[in-house]
Design an enzyme around this catalytic site. Structure first.
Site, PDB file in Angstrom:
ATOM      1  N   LYS A 101     -17.204 -19.655 -32.166  1.00  0.00           N
ATOM      2  CA  LYS A 101     -18.423 -20.441 -32.317  1.00  0.00           C
ATOM      3  C   LYS A 101     -19.418 -19.895 -31.303  1.00  0.00           C
ATOM      4  CE  LYS A 101     -20.497 -24.839 -31.232  1.00  0.00           C
ATOM      5  NZ  LYS A 101     -20.406 -26.281 -31.059  1.00  0.00           N
ATOM      6  N   GLY A 162     -24.664 -33.798 -28.398  1.00  0.00           N
ATOM      7  CA  GLY A 162     -24.311 -34.998 -27.635  1.00  0.00           C
ATOM      8  C   GLY A 162     -25.321 -36.130 -27.736  1.00  0.00           C
ATOM      9  N   ALA A 188     -23.379 -30.545 -34.276  1.00  0.00           N
ATOM     10  CA  ALA A 188     -24.070 -31.248 -33.183  1.00  0.00           C
ATOM     11  C   ALA A 188     -25.040 -32.310 -33.693  1.00  0.00           C
ATOM     12  CB  ALA A 188     -24.824 -30.293 -32.277  1.00  0.00           C
ATOM     13  N   GLY A 189     -25.041 -33.416 -32.978  1.00  0.00           N
ATOM     14  CA  GLY A 189     -26.035 -34.461 -33.214  1.00  0.00           C
ATOM     15  C   GLY A 189     -25.567 -35.619 -34.065  1.00  0.00           C
ATOM     16  N   ASN A 210     -18.107 -33.644 -31.779  1.00  0.00           N
ATOM     17  CA  ASN A 210     -17.242 -33.909 -30.631  1.00  0.00           C
ATOM     18  C   ASN A 210     -17.568 -35.269 -30.032  1.00  0.00           C
ATOM     19  OD1 ASN A 210     -15.777 -33.943 -28.204  1.00  0.00           O
ATOM     20  ND2 ASN A 210     -16.169 -31.848 -27.724  1.00  0.00           N
ATOM     21  N   THR A 211     -18.790 -35.405 -29.469  1.00  0.00           N
ATOM     22  CA  THR A 211     -19.137 -36.634 -28.754  1.00  0.00           C
ATOM     23  C   THR A 211     -19.109 -37.871 -29.637  1.00  0.00           C
ATOM     24  OG1 THR A 211     -20.609 -35.211 -27.480  1.00  0.00           O
ATOM     25  CG2 THR A 211     -20.782 -37.561 -27.070  1.00  0.00           C
TER      26      THR A 211
END
Lengths: 258, 67
Positions: A101, A162, A188-189, A210-211
């Site tokens: 990545k 995040g 992301a996001g 992830n987050t």
């Protein structure tokens, strides 16, 4: 737009799950293990960092079943093409394959990518035989360029890493999808299940997060929610939604009314 | 003796120490690790034969949680 109804194919390998999950920011390694299992993901992202020389604790890899998960090493924290390339070369030397990545950050506050440096690194890495999955802004031109370079997918962000803001520009994602000859992965996001479902309903091939899981009050429950959301969104996309109409259309017949 | 930087810390070693010997001395226990010397990746099969030199900068990296 790619229509991979059989699964997500990246670098010649097919994954049934369309969710790629990060391994950062969980409360413990045990929670990491349980959360990623609950997402149903077959690919997990990891970062490269210096070995702690006075380490006495366990390490992440003690909790990741390498028979079950494909590792996707990232270049998080790299601000130059050179550092990102070095990181990928180190990852490959660990014997975990050629998937990477690629992220080259351009600004520490927004963590938006440096597009020029990302393109530069992608060219070198593709030439060296890496299967490159680049993180980019929701920029259709950059997506095309990365595809033309030979990246195995393009990974536009939904919102800053995040941030949990969800898909801020679905129209750009749609344009990227229209042009794409490689899988499009929203990276992301994503903040909650509906964000992931929305990305999949738009026609994205997968979602990387992830987050949204690690930062939930109950990461294990959110992991399951995300698995279901990605599956539901994909099914809805494949089913083809009904057209939007301005006026009502009764579902029950008028004939036989009393 | 030679002085190198290993993972950002100064370290004194006897001359003709191989990278493999350094890794062993440090007790690197990670299942997956890789080494770079002066920003060049050292392939695993050269860890024994590569001898460290004064002023070398060595990084030994592994995989950690990330997104």
């Amino acid at each position: 737009m790619t229509h991979q109804n059989e699964g997500l194919t990246l670098g010649g390998r097919t994954f049934r799950s369309r969710l790629i999950i990060g391994t950062g920011k969980y409360a413990s390694f045990a929670q990491t293990r349980d959360a990623i299992a609950e997402t149903g993901a077959e690919m997990v992202t990891v970062a490269l960092r210096r070995v702690e020389l006075d380490r006495t604790k366990e390490s992440l890899l003690d909790f990741i079943d390498l028979e079950r998960y494909t590792l996707l090493p990232n270049t998080a924290g790299c601000f130059t093409a050179e550092d990102a390339i070095r990181t990928c070369r180190l990852a490959r030397e660990m014997g975990i394959g050629t998937l990477v990545k690629l992220e080259v950050i351009g600004d520490p506050k927004t963590l938006f990518p440096n597009v020029e440096a990302t393109l530069q690194a992608a060219r070198v890495l593709v030439a060296e035989g890496f299967t490159v999955l680049p993180y980019i802004t929701d920029d259709p031109v950059a997506a095309l360029q990365l595809q033309d370079i030979g990246c195995a997918a393009v990974m536009p962000l939904a919102a800053p890493i995040g941030s949990g803001l969800g898909i801020r520009n679905p129209y750009n994602i749609k344009i990227i999808l229209e042009q794409a000859r490689v899988p499009v992965i929203v990276d992301a996001g994503v903040g909650t299940a509906s964000d992931a479902a929305y990305a999949m309903e738009l026609g994205c091939d997968a979602v990387l997060m992830n987050t949204a899981v690690a930062g939930a009050q109950d990461p294990i429950k959110m992991a399951r929610a995300m698995r279901l959301a990605v599956e539901a969104g994909r099914l809805a996309f494949e089913a083809g939604r009904m057209p939007r109409k301005l006026y009502a259309s009764a579902s029950s017949p008028m004939e036989g009314m009393i | 003796m030679i002085t190198i930087q290993c993972n950002g810390k100064k370290r004194e070693l006897p001359r003709s120490t191989s990278i493999a010997a350094l890794v062993k001395e440090l007790g690197v226990a990670e299942r997956k690790f890789a080494v770079e010397r002066n920003r060049q990746v050292i392939p695993r099969d050269r860890l024994e034969s590569e001898l460290l030199e004064d002023g070398d900068e060595v990084n030994i990296v592994t995989l950690v949680g990330g997104g």
